[in-house]
Design a protein around this motif. Structure first.
Motif: not given
Lengths: 269, 94, 298
Positions: A136-138, A142
């Motif tokens: 998950c990029a969160a 990223a």
């Protein structure tokens, strides 16, 4: 004895060579870095890139392949390294490298482009526990990269900008995609770039902080991974964790490769 | 009604589910409200005019982070919220 | 289009419709439901508990204006005035900001009620794929919710996720579904759930020689797998119904049907109006009850 560690990341390949030192009366100085090398594999296949990185690294360090007794690979493409004697996860390699660089640290915070995690390590640099937010990029770099792009700033400028803000605007969106729209509406409402940058880095820091708290903070804290180069993030993370000092490694890009080389020297993988 | 509050993202599935039929007849004196160290629960009047517990809106998108205090990486035996809810209406998916 | 304008591949068609076989002036009770979502807004008008007209458009900068504009479409088309509507219910993300609404009801309850009307009383499972969220709902024969989950945390499996790929591939969003079937062999799904990572994976696939259509197919498959994994938590009971904008994307819908081994019930209505329709129907029931209570008191 010389060992090598090779870190096959998704964007770069890093190699570190370690040499056994014999320093009288200083047993902690058992190993020293003999050489290091980094390359961008671009279009190359992983296995070809690994071969090339090793060959170039050997040449730069002025050693021959025969002198290297043991090689351990790590990183996303670690299974593609044909010449490795063993492979270890990024978690293990990162912790080993981090504790070698900062022996007082037992809490290793690893925030790269695609992953963020908190790791608890013992004095030998072995992983005791870890909590991460993979895929998950969160909770990773990223998220910041994507917002920096929306603000048309480089990641470096983005981090520096956030240091100039003392506001804390809460970020509502948890998802990177939704946060982009939120950032765009902040831009439209003429919110200063500095404040937006800080809001974004605070958000990543608070997610990383939650993962670190899951493993608990013990000993000193060291940050590794790409976000080491982002002073704004380091500052946000300190605030989030409620600590005054975070150790930063000298050669942040090489921590995992170094860890792999150390594990090769330990002979435990 | 089973109300699932939370989400599933790349990192996993994070839902707190509340069985409103069990919740409606609460005999735990709404203990969930004080049991959660983060105060994540509230009593709402739902769309069918039932007074039941729900997870507050501001926590629904960040459960994986908000529940960390009760869920150390090394494992946990029982959760304050589901233990306090004696009717057994509150469950965690992870 | 002016030179230099960026083409908006994500843009989907708006729609406005009224049932000209009905005369609203003869109606006893006229109710409206306004669904202000994060991406689209709909207004539905019901006469005596039957669908009369709707308007579906993109949500603007603020909820009150979006609500007003959505309803304006139906009013203008029918010659109705706001005063002609007895009761208005707001729903969706911006439900509390509908200026002329008498009441707000969550989109979960409204979608179930709307789907019950659109797909009939045998509908037990509703999948709503909205612009920024995804909901899975179980309901009884009256359209009352028995189990639900709503995921608005993550863009994977939402309309936004689809818009991202339309922009990336530079293909109008309405063409994605059809194109996803125009491939030599069906590719494996993009492996990342996260839209950000899926985007870089899609670029990688293009570079490795995939055609655009094949990348779209891999993405639609990933979207379908993602949504199916979301529903798994509550399970699927037939009949099954899909609402929301992505219901119009056959590339995702057919793949979901294949994964679930079931077919989604058909409807003649626009899949995006379920929430607003449910709200208008809730209004009708409420008015009926009040009327009955008033009659009893008198």
């Amino acid at each position: 004895m010389i060992t090598a560690g090779i870190d096959m990341g998704s964007r770069t390949v890093k190699v570190v060579f370690l040499e056994e030192l014999k320093v009288e009366g200083a047993p902690q100085l058992k190993w020293g870095v003999k050489g290091k090398h980094m390359m961008f594999p671009d279009e190359l296949d992983m296995d070809v890139a690994a071969d090339k990185a090793l060959a170039d690294g050997l040449k730069e360090a002025g050693i021959s392949r025969e002198q290297v007794t043991r090689i351990v690979s790590t990183g996303a493409g670690r299974k593609q390294v044909r010449f490795a004697d063993a492979d270890v996860t990024e978690v293990s390699a990162g912790a080993r490298g981090a504790v070698f660089m900062c022996p007082s640290a037992q809490t290793v915070v690893d925030v790269g482009a695609e992953e963020g995690r908190g790791v608890k390590a013992n004095a030998e640099g072995r992983v005791v526990d870890f909590a991460g937010n993979e895929k998950c990029a969160a909770g990773a770099g990223a998220f910041a990269e994507s917002m920096a792009r929306a603000l048309q700033l480089s990641l470096k400028e983005f981090g520096e900008a956030s240091l100039r803000s003392d506001k804390s605007i809460p970020m509502n969106a948890q998802c990177t995609v939704f946060a982009e729209s939120e950032v765009v509406s902040l831009i439209h409402s003429a919110t200063p770039k500095e404040d937006i940058a800080k809001s974004v880095l605070d958000a990543v820091a608070s997610r990383v902080c939650a993962m670190v708290r899951r493993v608990g903070i013990e000993g000193d804290v060291i940050l590794i991974g790409g976000m080491v180069n982002n002073p704004g993030f380091v500052s946000s993370l300190k605030t989030s964790l409620g600590i005054d000092h975070i150790n930063l490694p000298d050669m942040p890009e090489y921590v995992s490769a170094l860890g792999a080389a150390l594990i090769a020297a330990d002979g435990r993988a | 009604m089973i109300a699932n509050y939370g989400y599933k993202d790349g990192a996993g599935e994070f839902y707190i589910s509340i069985d409103t039929d069990k919740c409606l007849a609460c005999d735990a004196d709404r203990a969930c409200l004080t049991a959660c160290p983060k105060g994540m629960f509230e009593i709402i009047t739902d769309d069918y005019d039932d007074e039941v517990a729900a997870v507050k809106q501001q926590f629904r998108r960040s459960l994986a982070y908000d529940c960390t205090a009760c869920k150390p990486a090394g494992g946990y035996a029982s959760l304050p919220c589901s233990s306090a809810c004696t009717p057994g209406a509150i469950k965690h998916s992870w | 289009m002016a030179a230099g304008d960026k083409k908006e591949y994500w843009r989907w068609a708006e729609s406005c419709w009224t049932d000209d076989s009905k005369n609203w002036r003869d109606a006893r009770i006229v109710t409206a439901g306004i669904d202000v979502g994060s991406v689209s807004s709909q207004a539905v008008v019901c006469v005596d508990g039957e669908l009369y007209g709707y308007n579906s458009m993109r949500t603007g900068n603020n909820s009150p204006d979006s609500a007003t504009n959505a309803l304006k479409g139906v009013l203008e088309k029918s010659g109705m005035k706001l005063e002609d509507i007895t009761y208005v219910i707001g729903t969706g993300y911006g439900r509390v900001n509908v200026p002329f609404a008498h009441k707000a009801i969550t989109e979960i309850a409204c979608h179930a009620r709307g789907a019950n009307y659109m797909g009939g009383p045998t509908i037990r499972t509703i999948l709503d794929m909205g612009g920024q969220d995804c909901k899975a709902i179980h309901c009884d024969e009256k359209g009352k919710v028995t189990n639900f989950l709503m995921n608005d945390k993550c863009a994977a499996g939402t309309g936004r996720g689809m818009e991202v790929i339309a922009d990336l591939m530079q293909i109008p969003i309405a063409e994605l579904g059809e194109r996803s079937f125009d491939v030599d062999v069906e590719p494996a799904a993009v492996s990342s759930t996260c839209v950000v990572f899926a985007k870089s994976e899609a670029l990688g696939l293009l570079k490795s020689g995939y055609t655009k259509n094949k990348v779209i197919a891999a993405y639609c498959q990933a979207m379908a797998e993602r949504v199916v994994s979301l529903i798994e938590r509550i399970g699927v009971e037939n009949d099954f119904f899909i609402t929301g904008g992505i219901a119009k994307n056959s590339g995702v819908v057919k793949r979901i049907e294949k994964l679930l081994g079931t077919t989604a019930a058909a409807t003649k209505y626009d899949s995006q109006i379920a929430g607003a329709l449910g709200a208008a129907l809730f209004g009708y029931t409420l008015m009926q009850k009040q009327g009955a209570a008033a009659a009893k008191a008198a």
